[in-house]
Write a protein that holds these residues in place. Structure first.
Motif, PDB file in Angstrom:
ATOM      1  N   PHE A 108      79.277  59.536  10.477  1.00  0.00           N
ATOM      2  CA  PHE A 108      79.828  59.439   9.126  1.00  0.00           C
ATOM      3  C   PHE A 108      78.827  58.764   8.195  1.00  0.00           C
ATOM      4  O   PHE A 108      78.232  57.743   8.543  1.00  0.00           O
ATOM      5  CB  PHE A 108      81.119  58.618   9.124  1.00  0.00           C
ATOM      6  N   LYS A 109      78.674  59.334   7.001  1.00  0.00           N
ATOM      7  CA  LYS A 109      77.914  58.701   5.936  1.00  0.00           C
ATOM      8  C   LYS A 109      78.911  58.119   4.944  1.00  0.00           C
ATOM      9  O   LYS A 109      79.775  58.837   4.420  1.00  0.00           O
ATOM     10  CB  LYS A 109      77.003  59.712   5.234  1.00  0.00           C
ATOM     11  N   LEU A 110      78.818  56.818   4.688  1.00  0.00           N
ATOM     12  CA  LEU A 110      79.760  56.156   3.797  1.00  0.00           C
ATOM     13  C   LEU A 110      79.317  56.304   2.343  1.00  0.00           C
ATOM     14  O   LEU A 110      78.127  56.300   2.033  1.00  0.00           O
ATOM     15  CB  LEU A 110      79.875  54.676   4.141  1.00  0.00           C
ATOM     16  N   ARG A 111      80.296  56.410   1.477  1.00  0.00           N
ATOM     17  CA  ARG A 111      80.010  56.446   0.043  1.00  0.00           C
ATOM     18  C   ARG A 111      79.788  55.019  -0.472  1.00  0.00           C
ATOM     19  O   ARG A 111      80.085  54.043   0.233  1.00  0.00           O
ATOM     20  CB  ARG A 111      81.140  57.133  -0.719  1.00  0.00           C
ATOM     21  N   ASP A 112      79.298  54.880  -1.686  1.00  0.00           N
ATOM     22  CA  ASP A 112      79.176  53.563  -2.307  1.00  0.00           C
ATOM     23  C   ASP A 112      80.569  53.039  -2.629  1.00  0.00           C
ATOM     24  O   ASP A 112      81.299  53.646  -3.426  1.00  0.00           O
ATOM     25  CB  ASP A 112      78.339  53.646  -3.582  1.00  0.00           C
ATOM     26  N   ALA A 113      80.960  51.966  -2.007  1.00  0.00           N
ATOM     27  CA  ALA A 113      82.301  51.407  -2.210  1.00  0.00           C
ATOM     28  C   ALA A 113      82.235  49.893  -2.071  1.00  0.00           C
ATOM     29  O   ALA A 113      81.321  49.348  -1.441  1.00  0.00           O
ATOM     30  CB  ALA A 113      83.277  51.990  -1.190  1.00  0.00           C
ATOM     31  N   LYS A 114      83.210  49.218  -2.671  1.00  0.00           N
ATOM     32  CA  LYS A 114      83.242  47.762  -2.664  1.00  0.00           C
ATOM     33  C   LYS A 114      84.589  47.235  -2.179  1.00  0.00           C
ATOM     34  O   LYS A 114      85.626  47.889  -2.329  1.00  0.00           O
ATOM     35  CB  LYS A 114      82.983  47.215  -4.072  1.00  0.00           C
ATOM     36  N   ASP A 164      82.026  42.603  -2.509  1.00  0.00           N
ATOM     37  CA  ASP A 164      81.141  42.875  -1.370  1.00  0.00           C
ATOM     38  C   ASP A 164      81.083  44.381  -1.104  1.00  0.00           C
ATOM     39  O   ASP A 164      82.102  45.074  -1.251  1.00  0.00           O
ATOM     40  CB  ASP A 164      81.655  42.182  -0.101  1.00  0.00           C
ATOM     41  N   PRO A 165      79.944  44.901  -0.675  1.00  0.00           N
ATOM     42  CA  PRO A 165      79.870  46.324  -0.333  1.00  0.00           C
ATOM     43  C   PRO A 165      80.618  46.620   0.960  1.00  0.00           C
ATOM     44  O   PRO A 165      80.619  45.792   1.885  1.00  0.00           O
ATOM     45  CB  PRO A 165      78.367  46.583  -0.180  1.00  0.00           C
ATOM     46  N   VAL A 166      81.277  47.785   1.025  1.00  0.00           N
ATOM     47  CA  VAL A 166      81.901  48.247   2.266  1.00  0.00           C
ATOM     48  C   VAL A 166      80.797  48.870   3.114  1.00  0.00           C
ATOM     49  O   VAL A 166      80.117  49.799   2.670  1.00  0.00           O
ATOM     50  CB  VAL A 166      83.012  49.280   2.002  1.00  0.00           C
ATOM     51  N   THR A 167      80.608  48.357   4.326  1.00  0.00           N
ATOM     52  CA  THR A 167      79.519  48.826   5.177  1.00  0.00           C
ATOM     53  C   THR A 167      80.044  49.393   6.493  1.00  0.00           C
ATOM     54  O   THR A 167      81.198  49.179   6.884  1.00  0.00           O
ATOM     55  CB  THR A 167      78.542  47.682   5.498  1.00  0.00           C
ATOM     56  N   ALA A 168      79.153  50.106   7.188  1.00  0.00           N
ATOM     57  CA  ALA A 168      79.501  50.642   8.500  1.00  0.00           C
ATOM     58  C   ALA A 168      79.844  49.511   9.463  1.00  0.00           C
ATOM     59  O   ALA A 168      80.694  49.663  10.357  1.00  0.00           O
ATOM     60  CB  ALA A 168      78.345  51.479   9.033  1.00  0.00           C
ATOM     61  N   LYS A 169      79.208  48.369   9.286  1.00  0.00           N
ATOM     62  CA  LYS A 169      79.491  47.219  10.143  1.00  0.00           C
ATOM     63  C   LYS A 169      80.952  46.783  10.013  1.00  0.00           C
ATOM     64  O   LYS A 169      81.563  46.302  10.981  1.00  0.00           O
ATOM     65  CB  LYS A 169      78.569  46.051   9.776  1.00  0.00           C
ATOM     66  N   ASP A 170      81.534  46.944   8.823  1.00  0.00           N
ATOM     67  CA  ASP A 170      82.932  46.559   8.617  1.00  0.00           C
ATOM     68  C   ASP A 170      83.869  47.411   9.467  1.00  0.00           C
ATOM     69  O   ASP A 170      84.896  46.929   9.952  1.00  0.00           O
ATOM     70  CB  ASP A 170      83.295  46.685   7.137  1.00  0.00           C
ATOM     71  N   PHE A 171      83.535  48.688   9.632  1.00  0.00           N
ATOM     72  CA  PHE A 171      84.328  49.563  10.507  1.00  0.00           C
ATOM     73  C   PHE A 171      84.134  49.175  11.968  1.00  0.00           C
ATOM     74  O   PHE A 171      85.101  49.048  12.723  1.00  0.00           O
ATOM     75  CB  PHE A 171      83.932  51.029  10.291  1.00  0.00           C
ATOM     76  N   ASN A 226      87.683  47.794  -8.438  1.00  0.00           N
ATOM     77  CA  ASN A 226      86.478  48.051  -7.640  1.00  0.00           C
ATOM     78  C   ASN A 226      86.596  49.285  -6.751  1.00  0.00           C
ATOM     79  O   ASN A 226      85.637  49.644  -6.052  1.00  0.00           O
ATOM     80  CB  ASN A 226      86.153  46.839  -6.750  1.00  0.00           C
ATOM     81  N   TYR A 227      87.743  49.926  -6.753  1.00  0.00           N
ATOM     82  CA  TYR A 227      87.962  51.097  -5.901  1.00  0.00           C
ATOM     83  C   TYR A 227      87.071  52.247  -6.342  1.00  0.00           C
ATOM     84  O   TYR A 227      86.976  52.539  -7.538  1.00  0.00           O
ATOM     85  CB  TYR A 227      89.435  51.497  -5.958  1.00  0.00           C
ATOM     86  N   TRP A 228      86.445  52.925  -5.402  1.00  0.00           N
ATOM     87  CA  TRP A 228      85.464  53.971  -5.720  1.00  0.00           C
ATOM     88  C   TRP A 228      86.068  55.118  -6.532  1.00  0.00           C
ATOM     89  O   TRP A 228      85.383  55.762  -7.326  1.00  0.00           O
ATOM     90  CB  TRP A 228      84.835  54.521  -4.435  1.00  0.00           C
ATOM     91  N   ASP A 229      87.368  55.387  -6.341  1.00  0.00           N
ATOM     92  CA  ASP A 229      88.034  56.492  -7.037  1.00  0.00           C
ATOM     93  C   ASP A 229      89.088  55.956  -8.005  1.00  0.00           C
ATOM     94  O   ASP A 229      90.170  56.528  -8.146  1.00  0.00           O
ATOM     95  CB  ASP A 229      88.678  57.418  -5.998  1.00  0.00           C
ATOM     96  N   ALA A 230      88.760  54.860  -8.684  1.00  0.00           N
ATOM     97  CA  ALA A 230      89.740  54.191  -9.557  1.00  0.00           C
ATOM     98  C   ALA A 230      90.255  55.090 -10.671  1.00  0.00           C
ATOM     99  O   ALA A 230      91.385  54.915 -11.144  1.00  0.00           O
ATOM    100  CB  ALA A 230      89.116  52.927 -10.150  1.00  0.00           C
ATOM    101  N   ASN A 231      89.465  56.067 -11.094  1.00  0.00           N
ATOM    102  CA  ASN A 231      89.905  56.962 -12.164  1.00  0.00           C
ATOM    103  C   ASN A 231      91.091  57.825 -11.767  1.00  0.00           C
ATOM    104  O   ASN A 231      91.792  58.357 -12.636  1.00  0.00           O
ATOM    105  CB  ASN A 231      88.751  57.858 -12.621  1.00  0.00           C
ATOM    106  N   SER A 232      91.317  57.993 -10.468  1.00  0.00           N
ATOM    107  CA  SER A 232      92.462  58.774  -9.996  1.00  0.00           C
ATOM    108  C   SER A 232      93.739  57.947  -9.912  1.00  0.00           C
ATOM    109  O   SER A 232      94.816  58.490  -9.687  1.00  0.00           O
ATOM    110  CB  SER A 232      92.160  59.375  -8.614  1.00  0.00           C
ATOM    111  N   VAL A 233      93.616  56.635 -10.045  1.00  0.00           N
ATOM    112  CA  VAL A 233      94.755  55.726  -9.899  1.00  0.00           C
ATOM    113  C   VAL A 233      95.359  55.458 -11.266  1.00  0.00           C
ATOM    114  O   VAL A 233      94.703  54.904 -12.149  1.00  0.00           O
ATOM    115  CB  VAL A 233      94.327  54.403  -9.229  1.00  0.00           C
ATOM    116  N   LYS A 234      96.629  55.823 -11.460  1.00  0.00           N
ATOM    117  CA  LYS A 234      97.296  55.665 -12.752  1.00  0.00           C
ATOM    118  C   LYS A 234      98.157  54.397 -12.819  1.00  0.00           C
ATOM    119  O   LYS A 234      98.288  53.779 -13.862  1.00  0.00           O
ATOM    120  CB  LYS A 234      98.188  56.874 -13.041  1.00  0.00           C
ATOM    121  N   LEU A 235      98.790  54.059 -11.698  1.00  0.00           N
ATOM    122  CA  LEU A 235      99.651  52.871 -11.694  1.00  0.00           C
ATOM    123  C   LEU A 235      98.820  51.608 -11.863  1.00  0.00           C
ATOM    124  O   LEU A 235      97.769  51.455 -11.245  1.00  0.00           O
ATOM    125  CB  LEU A 235     100.448  52.790 -10.390  1.00  0.00           C
ATOM    126  N   GLU A 236      99.303  50.703 -12.692  1.00  0.00           N
ATOM    127  CA  GLU A 236      98.627  49.423 -12.895  1.00  0.00           C
ATOM    128  C   GLU A 236      99.183  48.327 -11.990  1.00  0.00           C
ATOM    129  O   GLU A 236      98.497  47.355 -11.693  1.00  0.00           O
ATOM    130  CB  GLU A 236      98.770  48.990 -14.365  1.00  0.00           C
TER     131      GLU A 236
END
Length: 548
Positions: free
Chosen positions: A108-114, A119-126, A241-251
């Protein structure tokens, strides 16, 4: 607690991988989700959702969670390599992946995410999170969900080292996973919360990071937890900080803990909740006919089963004929029609009909009192008892809930009337109750199981190992266990199905459980609440939800 795609899809995935072009790998990629599609509809409407989750979550550490309450929170605050949408796995934390020719190695190649703290989400976190859940000293009940990974079970059982487990962070953005055998539904598994990452940096600094809201509680999903009033309320807010925050409508999502079904419905009717009922809450059974008549009730069949677990090491439930007598003497049709009232299907099998259609009929006749009496007579003889009056009262336990109480009372009456068996009822709040089950401090205990992924193995593997995380029955059968092990290596889908059916036959013959009914989700919601993602496995995601 608490989920995936069709078995047909899984087989198609395997076929597509076998037919991949030369080079040994097939690469999959997916772009970010649709961004801002409903912006014009939501501009003037408060995007704040209020729901009920009934009780305090067992744990908000993905590695320790093992129930639907915890899952309902974690599915909003965390994200795995994949996420389920429209019944299919889509890439989430993973931006792409490759699969080896033998279908056992995923890269798996991870996307840029926090994380929520930046902190960056890394493969080590998994790698850290999965190995933490497998570490026997952490006693994770769902560790077995990771057994598909090479040497995961051996490590969990103290027979291998952590470095032997087939998950490795190659670099910050590359995670390599080696499986024990080809697993066609592996991309569904990686959407389940036991496979979520954990901020390894934070967890190593504070081993109790998950017990309260605050700076220490970091997550990587669409929402972040901003407050946790234990046994009262959890508040989530949109994660900027969510990578796909634009898809999230609820506040904001407010999750109250009200363990009374009538109060929950009243709160909805009074405008204090925007959603009432499953999968996070529960509607009063008596309210369902009227809500259905008014056209307000939503009903969705799901891959889940409501059953009673027998502690097979507690007399008289150590006797298979006593267990069969109790199971056969239940009138399931009466329970679903007069008590549950949510369109449930009587269950005389362990695997839902959504996976095995023939299980609508099951392995035995519902309400077969005459057969139950035969089993009771035989069981009493084997126990050296002359009469059912010599049998001490049996305790039936359940977690505090109106519906569970009414079902237990109905079955208590059936066992008294049909078999002459005295039954005492015992209830406790969820956290106390689940601990009693896991510690074996019960005779008969109520539980429900919602599929974590759409394959029969998910229901059958619960009872593979005596000390398996969610077995609780203390039952184990070598032939049953071997069939499940062999099914994991079988690539012919029809042969594999035959193995699983044979295993289920053993389970229903030895009866460490008494299935009661197959679930439906029943709920009411505000008319202007849109795009709530409800899976066929019974869980819910609010990532795409909004008020119109």
């Amino acid at each position: 607690m608490k989920k995936r795609v069709s078995f047909l899809f899984s087989l198609m995935l395997v076929l597509s991988l076998f037919l991949s072009a030369c080079g040994g790998f097939q690469k999959k990629e997916e772009s970010a989700g649709d961004k801002g599609k409903d912006g014009d509809k939501t501009a003037d409407v408060p995007q704040e959702l209020r729901i009920n989750i009934k009780t305090e979550p067992f744990s908000l550490n993905p590695g320790l969670a093992n129930d639907s309450v915890s899952g309902s929170v974690l599915n909003q605050t965390f994200e795995g390599l994949t996420r389920i949408k429209d019944g299919k796995p889509e890439l989430a934390m993973a931006e792409s992946y490759e699969v080896s020719k033998d279908l056992k190695t995923y890269t798996f190649k991870l996307r840029d995410a926090k994380w929520t703290n930046g902190d960056p989400v890394t493969a080590k976190d998994f790698e850290y999170a999965w190995k933490w859940a497998l570490d026997p000293k952490n006693q994770a009940q769902y560790a077995y969900q990771l057994y598909y990974i090479k040497n995961a079970q051996a490590f969990n059982e103290g027979k291998a080292k952590a470095e032997d487990v087939g998950v490795k962070a190659i670099d910050d953005k590359t995670l390599q996973v080696t499986l024990e055998s080809p697993t066609p539904y592996f991309l569904e598994l990686t959407a389940f919360y036991t496979y979520y990452p954990v901020n390894s940096k934070m967890a190593q600094q504070n081993p109790k990071w998950y017990t309260n809201a605050g700076d220490q509680y970091t997550s990587n999903g669409p929402f972040k937890m901003v407050s946790w009033e234990h046994n009262n309320k959890i508040v989530l807010e949109k994660n900027e900080n969510y990578w796909d925050a634009n898809s999230v409508k609820l506040e904001k999502i407010e999750m109250v803990m009200v363990n009374d079904t009538n109060t929950e419905l009243s709160m909805f009717n009074n405008g204090e909740l925007d959603w009432a009922g499953m999968p996070t809450g529960q509607l009063p059974p008596d309210s369902l006919p009227k809500l259905k008549e008014e056209g307000k009730l939503n009903v969705q069949p799901i891959a889940g089963v409501y059953w009673y677990k027998f502690n097979t090491e507690k007399p008289p439930l150590n006797n298979v004929n006593i267990r069969k007598a109790l199971a056969y003497a239940i009138n399931r049709k009466a329970i679903v029609e007069n008590v549950a009232k949510g369109g449930e299907i009587p269950a005389m099998a362990a695997v839902p009909p959504t996976m095995f259609p023939e299980n609508e009929k099951g392995y035995f006749k519902d309400n077969d009192v005459e057969k139950a009496k035969e089993y009771l007579k035989k069981g009493l003889e084997e126990l050296g008892l002359k009469d059912v009056k010599d049998l001490p009262p049996i305790t039936l336990s359940f977690n505090t809930d109106d519906k569970h109480a009414k079902i237990a009372q109905a079955i208590q009456d059936m066992w008294k009337k049909n078999l002459g068996i005295e039954v005492k009822l015992e209830n406790a709040e969820w956290a106390v109750y689940i601990d009693k089950l896991h510690s074996g401090d019960f005779q008969i205990g109520r539980m429900g199981w919602l599929g974590d992924f759409n394959d029969p193995i998910n229901f059958l593997e619960l009872y593979r190992d005596k000390k398996g995380g969610n077995n609780n029955t203390n039952w184990e059968n070598p032939e049953y266990k071997q069939l499940l092990i062999d099914s994991q290596k079988e690539t012919d889908s029809e042969k594999r199905k035959e193995m699983l059916k044979e295993a289920e036959t053993i389970l229903m013959d030895e009866m460490p459980i008494a299935p009661i009914f197959f679930y439906t989700n029943t709920w009411v919601q505000k008319d202007n609440l849109k795009d709530v993602e409800m899976s066929g496995l019974g869980d819910v995601q609010f990532k795409w939800a909004y008020f119109e």
